[in-house]
Design a protein around this motif. Structure first.
Motif, PDB file in Angstrom:
ATOM      1  N   LEU A  27       0.809  -1.282  -0.020  1.00  0.00           N
ATOM      2  CA  LEU A  27      -0.090   0.042  -0.005  1.00  0.00           C
ATOM      3  C   LEU A  27       1.068   1.158   0.010  1.00  0.00           C
ATOM      4  CD1 LEU A  27      -2.986  -0.685   2.510  1.00  0.00           C
ATOM      5  CD2 LEU A  27      -3.280   0.309   0.161  1.00  0.00           C
ATOM      6  N   ALA A  28       2.067   1.214   0.722  1.00  0.00           N
ATOM      7  CA  ALA A  28       2.545   2.164   1.051  1.00  0.00           C
ATOM      8  C   ALA A  28       3.705   2.666  -0.117  1.00  0.00           C
ATOM      9  CB  ALA A  28       3.664   2.259   2.483  1.00  0.00           C
ATOM     10  N   GLY A  29       3.660   1.442  -1.164  1.00  0.00           N
ATOM     11  CA  GLY A  29       4.709   1.409  -2.195  1.00  0.00           C
ATOM     12  C   GLY A  29       6.215   1.333  -1.725  1.00  0.00           C
ATOM     13  N   LYS A  30       6.448   0.605  -0.926  1.00  0.00           N
ATOM     14  CA  LYS A  30       7.704   0.182  -0.323  1.00  0.00           C
ATOM     15  C   LYS A  30       8.202  -1.187  -0.553  1.00  0.00           C
ATOM     16  CE  LYS A  30       7.883   3.692   2.624  1.00  0.00           C
ATOM     17  NZ  LYS A  30       8.517   4.868   3.073  1.00  0.00           N
ATOM     18  N   GLU A  31       9.548  -1.090  -1.252  1.00  0.00           N
ATOM     19  CA  GLU A  31      10.132  -2.386  -1.607  1.00  0.00           C
ATOM     20  C   GLU A  31      10.369  -3.368  -0.299  1.00  0.00           C
ATOM     21  OE1 GLU A  31      11.479  -3.664  -4.963  1.00  0.00           O
ATOM     22  OE2 GLU A  31       9.745  -2.118  -5.639  1.00  0.00           O
ATOM     23  N   LYS A  32      10.991  -2.543   0.668  1.00  0.00           N
ATOM     24  CA  LYS A  32      11.499  -3.276   1.833  1.00  0.00           C
ATOM     25  C   LYS A  32      10.278  -3.580   2.690  1.00  0.00           C
ATOM     26  CE  LYS A  32      14.361  -2.421   5.673  1.00  0.00           C
ATOM     27  NZ  LYS A  32      13.236  -1.925   6.661  1.00  0.00           N
ATOM     28  N   LEU A  33      10.403  -4.849   3.298  1.00  0.00           N
ATOM     29  CA  LEU A  33       9.144  -5.262   4.217  1.00  0.00           C
ATOM     30  C   LEU A  33       9.557  -4.728   5.651  1.00  0.00           C
ATOM     31  CD1 LEU A  33       8.065  -8.981   3.284  1.00  0.00           C
ATOM     32  CD2 LEU A  33       7.040  -6.790   2.762  1.00  0.00           C
ATOM     33  N   PRO A  34       8.650  -4.268   6.509  1.00  0.00           N
ATOM     34  CA  PRO A  34       9.088  -3.758   7.705  1.00  0.00           C
ATOM     35  C   PRO A  34       9.430  -4.992   8.580  1.00  0.00           C
ATOM     36  CG  PRO A  34       6.637  -3.560   7.672  1.00  0.00           C
ATOM     37  CD  PRO A  34       7.418  -3.876   6.301  1.00  0.00           C
ATOM     38  N   ASP A  35      10.280  -4.766   9.672  1.00  0.00           N
ATOM     39  CA  ASP A  35      10.930  -5.773  10.411  1.00  0.00           C
ATOM     40  C   ASP A  35       9.978  -6.244  11.359  1.00  0.00           C
ATOM     41  OD1 ASP A  35      12.465  -8.032  11.768  1.00  0.00           O
ATOM     42  OD2 ASP A  35      13.606  -6.082  12.910  1.00  0.00           O
ATOM     43  N   ILE A  36       9.553  -7.609  11.548  1.00  0.00           N
ATOM     44  CA  ILE A  36       8.570  -8.023  12.354  1.00  0.00           C
ATOM     45  C   ILE A  36       9.108  -8.836  13.409  1.00  0.00           C
ATOM     46  CG2 ILE A  36       6.507  -7.818  10.728  1.00  0.00           C
ATOM     47  CD1 ILE A  36       6.848 -10.977  10.306  1.00  0.00           C
ATOM     48  N   GLU A  37      10.406  -9.213  13.170  1.00  0.00           N
ATOM     49  CA  GLU A  37      11.205 -10.356  14.158  1.00  0.00           C
ATOM     50  C   GLU A  37      10.914  -9.564  15.703  1.00  0.00           C
ATOM     51  OE1 GLU A  37      11.931 -13.404  14.016  1.00  0.00           O
ATOM     52  OE2 GLU A  37      11.236 -12.941  11.790  1.00  0.00           O
ATOM     53  N   ARG A  38      11.133  -8.357  15.740  1.00  0.00           N
ATOM     54  CA  ARG A  38      11.085  -7.706  17.091  1.00  0.00           C
ATOM     55  C   ARG A  38       9.604  -7.901  17.630  1.00  0.00           C
ATOM     56  NH1 ARG A  38      13.061  -1.718  16.329  1.00  0.00           N
ATOM     57  NH2 ARG A  38      12.399  -2.348  14.487  1.00  0.00           N
ATOM     58  N   LEU A  39       8.660  -7.767  16.978  1.00  0.00           N
ATOM     59  CA  LEU A  39       7.408  -7.786  17.360  1.00  0.00           C
ATOM     60  C   LEU A  39       6.929  -9.312  17.552  1.00  0.00           C
ATOM     61  CD1 LEU A  39       5.408  -5.509  14.944  1.00  0.00           C
ATOM     62  CD2 LEU A  39       6.391  -4.925  16.871  1.00  0.00           C
ATOM     63  N   LEU A  40       7.530 -10.338  16.913  1.00  0.00           N
ATOM     64  CA  LEU A  40       7.048 -11.650  17.198  1.00  0.00           C
ATOM     65  C   LEU A  40       7.840 -12.021  18.466  1.00  0.00           C
ATOM     66  CD1 LEU A  40       7.586 -13.391  13.795  1.00  0.00           C
ATOM     67  CD2 LEU A  40       5.198 -13.305  15.355  1.00  0.00           C
TER      68      LEU A  40
ATOM     69  N   PHE B   6      -3.025   5.190   4.729  1.00  0.00           N
ATOM     70  CA  PHE B   6      -3.450   4.277   5.701  1.00  0.00           C
ATOM     71  C   PHE B   6      -2.474   3.206   5.819  1.00  0.00           C
ATOM     72  CE2 PHE B   6      -5.524   0.038   6.155  1.00  0.00           C
ATOM     73  CZ  PHE B   6      -6.119   0.104   7.458  1.00  0.00           C
ATOM     74  N   GLY B   7      -1.950   2.746   4.451  1.00  0.00           N
ATOM     75  CA  GLY B   7      -0.749   1.784   4.294  1.00  0.00           C
ATOM     76  C   GLY B   7       0.477   2.394   4.987  1.00  0.00           C
ATOM     77  N   SER B   8       0.670   3.540   4.617  1.00  0.00           N
ATOM     78  CA  SER B   8       1.856   4.256   5.045  1.00  0.00           C
ATOM     79  C   SER B   8       2.044   4.264   6.679  1.00  0.00           C
ATOM     80  CB  SER B   8       2.299   5.558   4.584  1.00  0.00           C
ATOM     81  OG  SER B   8       2.228   5.233   3.112  1.00  0.00           O
ATOM     82  N   LYS B   9       0.768   4.700   7.191  1.00  0.00           N
ATOM     83  CA  LYS B   9       0.795   4.798   8.679  1.00  0.00           C
ATOM     84  C   LYS B   9       0.937   3.325   9.499  1.00  0.00           C
ATOM     85  CE  LYS B   9      -2.890   6.259  11.421  1.00  0.00           C
ATOM     86  NZ  LYS B   9      -4.191   6.598  11.319  1.00  0.00           N
ATOM     87  N   ILE B  10       0.628   2.287   8.917  1.00  0.00           N
ATOM     88  CA  ILE B  10       0.748   1.032   9.546  1.00  0.00           C
ATOM     89  C   ILE B  10       2.313   0.587   9.232  1.00  0.00           C
ATOM     90  CG2 ILE B  10       0.215  -1.353   9.023  1.00  0.00           C
ATOM     91  CD1 ILE B  10      -2.817  -0.295   8.486  1.00  0.00           C
ATOM     92  N   TYR B  11       2.645   0.728   8.041  1.00  0.00           N
ATOM     93  CA  TYR B  11       4.141   0.474   7.481  1.00  0.00           C
ATOM     94  C   TYR B  11       5.142   1.111   8.637  1.00  0.00           C
ATOM     95  CZ  TYR B  11       8.336   0.103   4.733  1.00  0.00           C
ATOM     96  OH  TYR B  11       9.413  -0.412   4.444  1.00  0.00           O
ATOM     97  N   GLU B  12       4.688   2.511   8.847  1.00  0.00           N
ATOM     98  CA  GLU B  12       5.667   3.235   9.655  1.00  0.00           C
ATOM     99  C   GLU B  12       5.786   2.688  11.254  1.00  0.00           C
ATOM    100  OE1 GLU B  12       4.739   7.248   8.773  1.00  0.00           O
ATOM    101  OE2 GLU B  12       5.573   7.105   6.533  1.00  0.00           O
ATOM    102  N   GLN B  13       4.640   2.443  11.620  1.00  0.00           N
ATOM    103  CA  GLN B  13       4.541   1.971  12.813  1.00  0.00           C
ATOM    104  C   GLN B  13       5.374   0.574  13.116  1.00  0.00           C
ATOM    105  OE1 GLN B  13       0.469   1.952  14.988  1.00  0.00           O
ATOM    106  NE2 GLN B  13      -0.072   2.568  12.852  1.00  0.00           N
ATOM    107  N   MET B  14       5.265  -0.255  12.227  1.00  0.00           N
ATOM    108  CA  MET B  14       6.030  -1.420  12.146  1.00  0.00           C
ATOM    109  C   MET B  14       7.347  -1.096  12.091  1.00  0.00           C
ATOM    110  SD  MET B  14       3.644  -4.152  10.116  1.00  0.00           S
ATOM    111  CE  MET B  14       3.798  -5.647  10.878  1.00  0.00           C
ATOM    112  N   GLU B  15       8.018  -0.363  11.296  1.00  0.00           N
ATOM    113  CA  GLU B  15       9.112   0.071  11.218  1.00  0.00           C
ATOM    114  C   GLU B  15       9.875   0.563  12.368  1.00  0.00           C
ATOM    115  OE1 GLU B  15      10.991  -1.428   8.620  1.00  0.00           O
ATOM    116  OE2 GLU B  15      11.999   0.520   8.566  1.00  0.00           O
TER     117      GLU B  15
END
Lengths: 507, 363
Positions: A484-497, B23-32
């Protein structure tokens, strides 16, 4: 007017006429009973010397007898203590002859089973029985014999002596009998399986008439301590026993008589009792009148200060062996065993051992599978009449978060010098309050531990599920939001897990 | 809120795409940042739904709910929400449409199964609430059955038809009010009013009897309770073309409520705007018409009566004394009549006598 005639009949003759009593009711029961009696004798013979039993049973087809019955040859071999050659003919050719008249825990009680089997074989097939045995001495003795039913005497048809090069000890019994194996098959297999369960130190091998091999391999060579013989406990005597003791006693006064012929009666207890019953300690027991003997018996039962019988005459399996046996035959996911302290009913000591097996190969069938044992004998008939069945049915299982559709098997073993069988058939145990209480207490203790296990497992399951949910969805949130955000890189979820893990890696 | 703004379809579309992206960016940033993503949106619980006298529709109050991916019970619906946003983004950027049922099935391709369509519909409503946009804006439509007929020329904006025009008298069955029509721009019309009709039979009769010519009207078939797209379409006709709206339904509590939802909207859509047409009129069949025109009737049953008592207390029915009067009349006569009941006076009676009288009465 017809004259009534009276004739004396021998013990063999009595059982010949009343073979139902010993379990030889019909061709399928008979074949089951024959195997069972001989296997139990073999187990006893090995255990008495603390030898891990190796028992081989072979049933082979010999021919048709009638539409529903066949003739089979039964061969049972064991590695037990063997029988002294002098006693072999009587041991197998004379009903009610045997080594089982003392007070200690034994599988059989009357020395009847093995002979009954041989007798049954003889009356159905008219063939002799072959007995081979050695006690480990340099010679092996082999007998071919039949029973003279009317006189209750063995008839020796042949006798051979062989050289025992390998110091073999044990007994081999072989004879033919009529039976219905097809119908008995499932009971016989069940019998072996359950026998293996409470005799985890035994190797049992069975070859059936179709040549199928069933092998039950021992899981351990540890064996329970053999039971000690004991004197009768005062609470358990009757007039007949008192009279016999009086006849044989070498003791000349009541004090010594009581001290030497009764279980856990010492100087102090004997004196207190004599005072209680108003008997003169120096009275010669042989001088007691019949009325005095009756009064003595009543007083023995009334006196409160006798010590309870100790359990040295019992040979429970013990928690470790029970565990080993149930584990190897049922392969459950979880198993709890519990042994009660010795208790008594009517002067007879007994011990209840109980196990609950959950999951694994234990089936779930809408009700629990119950395995009942008395003195290491499986009880396969009349389950619903058994005290264990009643205790288990009356238990409030919901309290332990257990429901009937769970895969649960309950194993109840009662050992006693006198198992309170309800009938001569020795198939189920009477509902004695003392026995019932012991079973119920053992069951509660085991159920508590099962509940513990179940709730812990439920907890671990829940936790695993919880982590699974996060592990499933967080990567997706990462993927979708990145798209949705148009980003290539996935956010890091390891910390969350990591942060949702409560129990580290084990959960 | 501007109500008389000229509607521009293309402008709206880019607004939708950017709010989905935000909406997507907001969620993406929170996770980042290493946080569990969460969102806050107005609560749609009944305690948070109010009737707004000025807007003349239901609105959501100040209460809000927070959905966090940290919460085990939220993480799945949260993921579904982000997925629906992503799916809608794909639809709108690629200028494709999807039905609610399609959405439910499409999710399976992403291993995002919904328990049933009800669940996916709910998540779509969540996204509407979060963004303050309606699902038709993200190109998700329910199955359509409503139609329009009359002299209105539209210009398509859907891919492959851009710039093409169509006059809505072209097809005698009417034109389906689907995604292509609702996303079209209005070019011109000679009509001076809109007549919305509950039932297909009467809609066809009106076309056959040339009602659109005789009364200079655009005819809209609601096919029962009007779908949102149709309600929004009626509103656009009203606001963009400045046409008055007259609604004809069955003479029973349910018909009455169909008219009310077109006028004042529903509580279910309290999170949305621009679906209602407050100035639209319910022209019949009224309970008083049943009496005045001596229509053949059926008795009201228990469910009808219960419904009338419910409606009596509804704030939407307290605005205009007409509603309370009609409810009372229904309760008094305990009868109801269908639109078809006019056939008793001949097939054309409704067009020749009843319709002009009622249009005049509710002007």
């Amino acid at each position: 007017m017809a004259q009534a005639t009276f004739e004396e009949i021998s013990a063999s003759d009595f059982f010949y006429r009343n073979r139902d009593i010993a379990g030889f009711t019909n061709p399928s029961r008979a074949i089951f009973a024959a195997i069972r009696e001989l296997v139990e004798n073999s187990l006893d013979a090995a255990e008495s010397q603390k030898i891990p039993p190796d028992i081989y049973v072979r049933l082979s087809f010999e021919g048709e007898a009638s539409k529903d019955t066949q003739i089979y040859k039964l061969r049972v071999e064991d590695n037990g203590c063997g029988i002294h050659p002098r006693y072999i003919p009587s041991a197998f050719g004379q009903v009610l002859y045997g080594s089982k008249y003392k007070l200690k825990q034994m599988r059989g009680t009357f020395g009847l089973g093995g002979k009954m089997a041989v007798l049954y074989g003889q009356i159905t097939t008219h063939q002799p029985a072959y007995i081979t045995s050695s006690t480990g001495l340099p010679k092996i003795y082999s007998f071919k014999l039949m029973i003279d039913i009317q006189r209750n005497r063995p008839i020796i048809l042949d006798r051979k002596v062989l050289i025992n090069k390998e110091q073999w000890h044990g007994t081999i019994v072989e004879f033919t009998l009529e039976g219905d194996y097809l119908r008995a098959r499932s009971k016989i297999l069940e019998y072996f399986k359950q026998t293996a369960m409470v005799n985890p130190y035994a190797n049992l091998t069975f070859v059936d008439p179709k040549g199928r091999l069933y092998k039950f391999t021992r899981a351990t060579t540890d064996m329970p301590n053999p039971p000690q013989e004991t004197e009768p406990h005062p609470y358990g005597v009757d007039v007949e026993l008192l009279q016999r003791l009086i006849q044989v006693t070498p003791h000349k006064n009541m004090l010594d008589f009581l001290k030497h012929h009764f279980h856990r009666v010492g100087d102090v207890t004997a004196q207190k009792f004599l005072e209680f019953s108003g008997l003169n300690p120096s009275k010669n027991p042989k001088k007691l009148s019949h009325e005095e003997i009756v009064r003595l018996m009543h007083n023995l039962k009334k006196f409160k200060d006798f010590l309870p019988p100790d359990a040295s005459c019992l040979s429970p399996l013990g928690e470790e062996l029970l565990k080993a046996g149930i584990s190897k035959e049922l392969k459950p996911e979880y198993l709890v065993v519990h042994q009660r302290k010795p208790a008594t009913y009517a002067g007879h000591p007994f011990i209840v051992e109980l196990g609950i097996a959950y999951g694994g190969e234990v089936p779930s069938k809408g009700s629990f599978t119950i395995y009942r044992f008395a003195n290491r004998i499986p009880l396969l008939y009349d389950e619903a009449s058994d005290v264990s069945f009643r205790v288990i049915s009356n238990m409030n299982w919901r309290r332990y978060k257990v429901s009937l559709d769970m895969p649960i098997a309950i194993v109840v073993h009662i050992c006693s010098t006198k198992v309170p069988y309800k009938t001569v058939g020795k198939e189920f145990i009477a509902d004695r309050p003392e026995v019932r209480r012991e079973i119920a207490n053992a069951l509660r203790e085991a159920a508590r531990q099962l509940q513990h296990f179940l709730s812990k497992r439920e907890h671990v399951d829940k936790e695993r599920k919880r982590l699974g949910i996060f592990a499933k969805y967080l990567p997706k949130i990462a993927q979708f939001s990145a798209a949705l955000a148009g980003k290539e890189k996935l956010p890091d979820i390891e910390r969350l897990l990591k942060s949702v893990q409560k129990y580290g890696d084990e959960a | 809120m501007e109500t008389k703004r000229k509607y521009s379809v293309t402008e709206k579309k880019s607004e939708v795409i950017s709010s989905l992206k935000d909406f997507g960016s907001k969620i993406y940033e929170q996770m980042e940042k290493g946080d569990f993503p969460s969102i806050t949106m107005p609560s749609r619980s009944t305690q948070n739904i109010y009737y707004d006298m000025n807007l003349r529709q239901f609105i959501l109050g100040d209460k809000s709910v927070r959905r966090s991916a940290r919460n085990i019970r939220h993480v799945k619906p949260f993921t579904q929400l982000v997925w629906v946003a992503r799916f809608s983004h794909e639809l709108t950027t690629q200028r494709k449409t999807s039905t609610l049922r399609d959405v439910y099935y499409s999710a399976q391709a992403y291993e995002m199964t919904f328990k049933d369509q009800q669940e996916s519909d709910n998540i779509i409503t969540d996204l509407e609430t979060v963004l303050g946009l309606s699902r038709e804006d993200f190109n998700i439509f329910p199955e359509e059955r409503s139609a329009v007929f009359g002299d209105l020329t539209i210009e398509y904006t859907v891919p492959g038809y851009e710039g093409k025009t169509l006059n809505l008298t072209t097809h005698p069955d009417g034109v389906l009010i689907g995604p292509a029509l609702t996303s079209a721009e209005f070019v011109n019309t000679t009509a001076d009013k809109i007549i919305a009709i509950e039932k297909g039979g009467l809609f066809t009769r009106f076309i056959e009897e040339n009602v659109h010519k005789k009364f200079n009207a655009l005819l809209v078939l609601t096919a029962g309770q009007a779908p949102r797209a149709t309600r929004h379409f009626i509103r656009r006709l009203h606001t963009e073309l400045n046409l008055p709206v007259y609604i004809f339904t069955d003479g029973d509590p349910w018909g009455m409520h169909i008219a009310m939802v077109i006028i004042s909207g529903s509580a279910n859509a309290a999170h949305l705007r621009e679906l209602n047409t407050p100035d639209a009129k319910w022209s019949g069949v009224w309970a008083t018409d049943i009496v005045n025109y001596k229509l053949p009737t059926d008795p009201l049953d228990e469910v009808d009566i219960k419904r009338l008592y419910e409606l009596q207390k509804d704030p939407r029915y307290k605005e205009d004394p007409l509603w309370q009067r009609e409810i009372k009349t229904f309760l008094k006569i305990r009868r109801k009549a269908e639109q078809e009941a006019f056939s008793r006076y001949g097939l054309t009676y409704i067009v020749d006598e009843y319709l002009p009288a009622k249009l005049e009465e509710t002007k």
